[in-house]
Design a protein around this motif. Structure first.
Motif, PDB file in Angstrom:
ATOM      1  N   ILE A  57     164.426  78.487 -24.800  1.00 54.60           N
ATOM      2  CA  ILE A  57     165.410  78.054 -23.803  1.00 54.60           C
ATOM      3  C   ILE A  57     166.694  77.633 -24.522  1.00 54.60           C
ATOM      4  CG2 ILE A  57     165.908  76.399 -21.980  1.00 54.60           C
ATOM      5  CD1 ILE A  57     163.744  78.414 -21.232  1.00 54.60           C
ATOM      6  N   TRP A  58     167.791  78.288 -24.219  1.00 52.99           N
ATOM      7  CA  TRP A  58     169.059  78.054 -24.929  1.00 52.99           C
ATOM      8  C   TRP A  58     169.684  76.723 -24.550  1.00 52.99           C
ATOM      9  CZ3 TRP A  58     170.657  81.602 -28.550  1.00 52.99           C
ATOM     10  CH2 TRP A  58     171.934  81.422 -29.107  1.00 52.99           C
ATOM     11  N   TYR A  59     169.513  76.313 -23.290  1.00 50.54           N
ATOM     12  CA  TYR A  59     170.204  75.115 -22.794  1.00 50.54           C
ATOM     13  C   TYR A  59     169.191  74.048 -22.376  1.00 50.54           C
ATOM     14  CZ  TYR A  59     174.151  78.300 -22.795  1.00 50.54           C
ATOM     15  OH  TYR A  59     175.117  79.214 -23.178  1.00 50.54           O
ATOM     16  N   ARG A  60     168.393  73.619 -23.329  1.00 46.61           N
ATOM     17  CA  ARG A  60     167.366  72.604 -23.069  1.00 46.61           C
ATOM     18  C   ARG A  60     168.001  71.226 -23.236  1.00 46.61           C
ATOM     19  NH1 ARG A  60     161.353  73.418 -23.808  1.00 46.61           N
ATOM     20  NH2 ARG A  60     161.945  75.385 -24.758  1.00 46.61           N
ATOM     21  N   GLN A  61     168.844  70.861 -22.290  1.00 46.99           N
ATOM     22  CA  GLN A  61     169.570  69.597 -22.338  1.00 46.99           C
ATOM     23  C   GLN A  61     169.350  68.806 -21.058  1.00 46.99           C
ATOM     24  OE1 GLN A  61     171.754  72.603 -22.991  1.00 46.99           O
ATOM     25  NE2 GLN A  61     173.177  71.972 -24.597  1.00 46.99           N
ATOM     26  N   PRO A  62     169.692  67.527 -21.056  1.00 47.56           N
ATOM     27  CA  PRO A  62     169.593  66.734 -19.830  1.00 47.56           C
ATOM     28  C   PRO A  62     170.490  67.312 -18.735  1.00 47.56           C
ATOM     29  CG  PRO A  62     169.836  65.301 -21.749  1.00 47.56           C
ATOM     30  CD  PRO A  62     170.081  66.698 -22.224  1.00 47.56           C
ATOM     31  N   GLU A  63     170.157  66.980 -17.506  1.00 46.64           N
ATOM     32  CA  GLU A  63     170.856  67.557 -16.366  1.00 46.64           C
ATOM     33  C   GLU A  63     172.364  67.336 -16.427  1.00 46.64           C
ATOM     34  OE1 GLU A  63     170.956  65.980 -12.026  1.00 46.64           O
ATOM     35  OE2 GLU A  63     169.274  67.403 -12.125  1.00 46.64           O
ATOM     36  N   ASP A  64     172.801  66.118 -16.707  1.00 42.36           N
ATOM     37  CA  ASP A  64     174.244  65.839 -16.738  1.00 42.36           C
ATOM     38  C   ASP A  64     174.951  66.704 -17.778  1.00 42.36           C
ATOM     39  OD1 ASP A  64     173.977  63.994 -14.727  1.00 42.36           O
ATOM     40  OD2 ASP A  64     174.111  62.235 -16.039  1.00 42.36           O
ATOM     41  N   ASP A  65     174.310  66.943 -18.897  1.00 47.49           N
ATOM     42  CA  ASP A  65     174.912  67.780 -19.937  1.00 47.49           C
ATOM     43  C   ASP A  65     175.021  69.223 -19.469  1.00 47.49           C
ATOM     44  OD1 ASP A  65     175.009  65.528 -21.507  1.00 47.49           O
ATOM     45  OD2 ASP A  65     173.330  66.099 -22.804  1.00 47.49           O
ATOM     46  N   ARG A  66     174.028  69.700 -18.736  1.00 43.73           N
ATOM     47  CA  ARG A  66     174.070  71.077 -18.243  1.00 43.73           C
ATOM     48  C   ARG A  66     175.170  71.238 -17.186  1.00 43.73           C
ATOM     49  NH1 ARG A  66     169.246  71.431 -15.707  1.00 43.73           N
ATOM     50  NH2 ARG A  66     168.265  69.582 -16.609  1.00 43.73           N
ATOM     51  N   ILE A  67     175.332  70.250 -16.336  1.00 43.10           N
ATOM     52  CA  ILE A  67     176.421  70.281 -15.354  1.00 43.10           C
ATOM     53  C   ILE A  67     177.770  70.332 -16.062  1.00 43.10           C
ATOM     54  CG2 ILE A  67     177.578  68.931 -13.561  1.00 43.10           C
ATOM     55  CD1 ILE A  67     174.767  67.903 -12.763  1.00 43.10           C
ATOM     56  N   ALA A  68     177.926  69.510 -17.101  1.00 42.18           N
ATOM     57  CA  ALA A  68     179.177  69.477 -17.856  1.00 42.18           C
ATOM     58  C   ALA A  68     179.432  70.796 -18.583  1.00 42.18           C
ATOM     59  CB  ALA A  68     179.163  68.320 -18.852  1.00 42.18           C
ATOM     60  N   LEU A  69     178.378  71.421 -19.088  1.00 32.76           N
ATOM     61  CA  LEU A  69     178.546  72.711 -19.751  1.00 32.76           C
ATOM     62  C   LEU A  69     179.100  73.754 -18.789  1.00 32.76           C
ATOM     63  CD1 LEU A  69     175.398  73.151 -22.030  1.00 32.76           C
ATOM     64  CD2 LEU A  69     177.788  73.305 -22.756  1.00 32.76           C
ATOM     65  N   LEU A  70     178.533  73.841 -17.607  1.00 35.43           N
ATOM     66  CA  LEU A  70     179.026  74.822 -16.633  1.00 35.43           C
ATOM     67  C   LEU A  70     180.497  74.574 -16.314  1.00 35.43           C
ATOM     68  CD1 LEU A  70     175.960  74.963 -14.227  1.00 35.43           C
ATOM     69  CD2 LEU A  70     176.751  76.805 -15.718  1.00 35.43           C
ATOM     70  N   GLU A  71     180.861  73.316 -16.174  1.00 35.17           N
ATOM     71  CA  GLU A  71     182.270  72.993 -15.922  1.00 35.17           C
ATOM     72  C   GLU A  71     183.140  73.454 -17.081  1.00 35.17           C
ATOM     73  OE1 GLU A  71     185.094  69.144 -14.775  1.00 35.17           O
ATOM     74  OE2 GLU A  71     182.942  68.882 -15.143  1.00 35.17           O
ATOM     75  N   SER A  72     182.660  73.262 -18.319  1.00 35.27           N
ATOM     76  CA  SER A  72     183.445  73.678 -19.489  1.00 35.27           C
ATOM     77  C   SER A  72     183.582  75.195 -19.566  1.00 35.27           C
ATOM     78  CB  SER A  72     182.807  73.144 -20.778  1.00 35.27           C
ATOM     79  OG  SER A  72     181.629  73.867 -21.118  1.00 35.27           O
ATOM     80  N   PHE A  73     182.601  75.928 -19.028  1.00 30.13           N
ATOM     81  CA  PHE A  73     182.681  77.390 -19.013  1.00 30.13           C
ATOM     82  C   PHE A  73     183.677  77.888 -17.965  1.00 30.13           C
ATOM     83  CE2 PHE A  73     177.833  77.635 -20.088  1.00 30.13           C
ATOM     84  CZ  PHE A  73     178.077  77.134 -21.352  1.00 30.13           C
ATOM     85  N   GLY A  74     184.049  77.036 -17.040  1.00 28.83           N
ATOM     86  CA  GLY A  74     184.908  77.477 -15.940  1.00 28.83           C
ATOM     87  C   GLY A  74     184.131  77.983 -14.752  1.00 28.83           C
TER      88      GLY A  74
END
Length: 299
Positions: A57-74
């Motif tokens: 799993i590439w994005y095995r992070q806490p939920e808040d971090d995953r939400i922030a990643l998507l925002e950073s991707f645009g």
């Protein structure tokens, strides 16, 4: 000439802006209650012996971090999908998804269902509450999509014009009722269903194209399609671009984030590679990444 896809996740937002888009709309990614997501990740940790490839799993992070990643991707809007594997789960999941959409502005409200006597009631309730997308996972749920308990569900979703992302193909593992021939019988009974064939129906890509061409409201999503990981297991047919050009307005971005064994940018590079074909081009790329999923989600 279309812009080459982003090399790294850090490049995604700039690449999206270079296409003249305000952001991405991802119709197929996953957020789940923590205990459930942990079990899903455990499944992928053990899947190598059955599918023939390790699935870290590439994005095995806490939920808040995953939400922030998507925002950073645009990724400006997305459909967080969840799915039950037994009776009594779907209505509970729908409550969790409603709460998630309330607290995460980028998330649209989604719902799911299972063949059970209460399905028609809670699906009707979800539609009245403004759900914009459903998920049906025939493989994980191991249910027959033709079950008579689901007939009013498919009918209600069809009448509402709300999209339903349907995992009906055999990939990555066959289930007792997987196969686009089986789901094709549902479409024959509900020909106006706005169905999005998850993973472009892999590995039955040709059958997926046939359904899109037969039914004017059927789409495919790009989830895990054409990336190096999947090409080793379920490669695209040689006529992929020929057939894609014929249904270019019914292809939508999906990624399966976070449950993927490679970066988000990898999926975008695959799509950009298809757009390099003269029959597709930048208009196709913008439609897949934003316009078509935004239309389906009524954004």
């Amino acid at each position: 000439m279309t812009a080459p896809g982003p090399e790294r996740d850090e490049d995604i937002a700039g690449w999206v802006r270079s296409l003249g888009l305000d952001g991405l709309v991802d119709l197929h990614l996953h957020f789940l209650p923590e205990r459930m997501l942990t079990k899903v990740w455990a499944y992928f940790d053990r899947v190598e012996e059955r599918v023939g490839a390790a699935w870290p799993i590439w994005y095995r992070q806490p939920e808040d971090d995953r939400i922030a990643l998507l925002e950073s991707f645009g990724v400006v809007r997305y459909a967080p999908l969840a799915y039950p594997h037994k009776p009594g789960m779907a209505e509970w999941l729908n409550g969790w998804l409603a709460e998630f959409a309330e607290r995460v502005p980028a998330a649209v409200r989604t719902a799911t269902f299972f063949p059970e006597p209460s399905a028609a009631s809670y699906v009707d309730e979800a539609l009245r509450a403004g759900v914009r997308c459903f998920k049906a996972h025939v493989q994980v749920g191991a249910y027959d999509p033709r079950d008579e308990l689901l007939d009013p569900v498919w009918g209600a979703i069809s009448d509402a014009g709300v999209p339903v992302v349907v995992h009906a193909g055999h990939g990555p593992e066959r289930g007792p009722y997987t196969g686009l021939d089986v789901f094709g019988e549902v479409l024959a009974r509900h020909p106006r269903l706005v169905a999005v064939l998850a993973h472009a129906g892999m590995p039955d890509y040709e059958a997926a194209f046939d359904l899109v061409e037969r039914y004017p409201r059927v789409h495919i999503d790009t989830t895990m399609v054409g990336v190096p990981f999947t090409e080793k297991l379920m490669p695209l047919p040689g006529n992929w671009l020929d057939r894609l050009a014929g249904i270019a307005d019914r292809v939508v971005l999906g990624t399966d984030f976070p449950n993927i064994p490679y970066s988000y940018a990898t999926q975008l590079r695959a799509i950009a590679g298809w757009a390099a074909d003269d029959r597709l081009g930048a208009d196709f790329l913008r439609a897949v990444l934003h316009d078509t999923p935004a239309r389906l989600l009524s954004l």
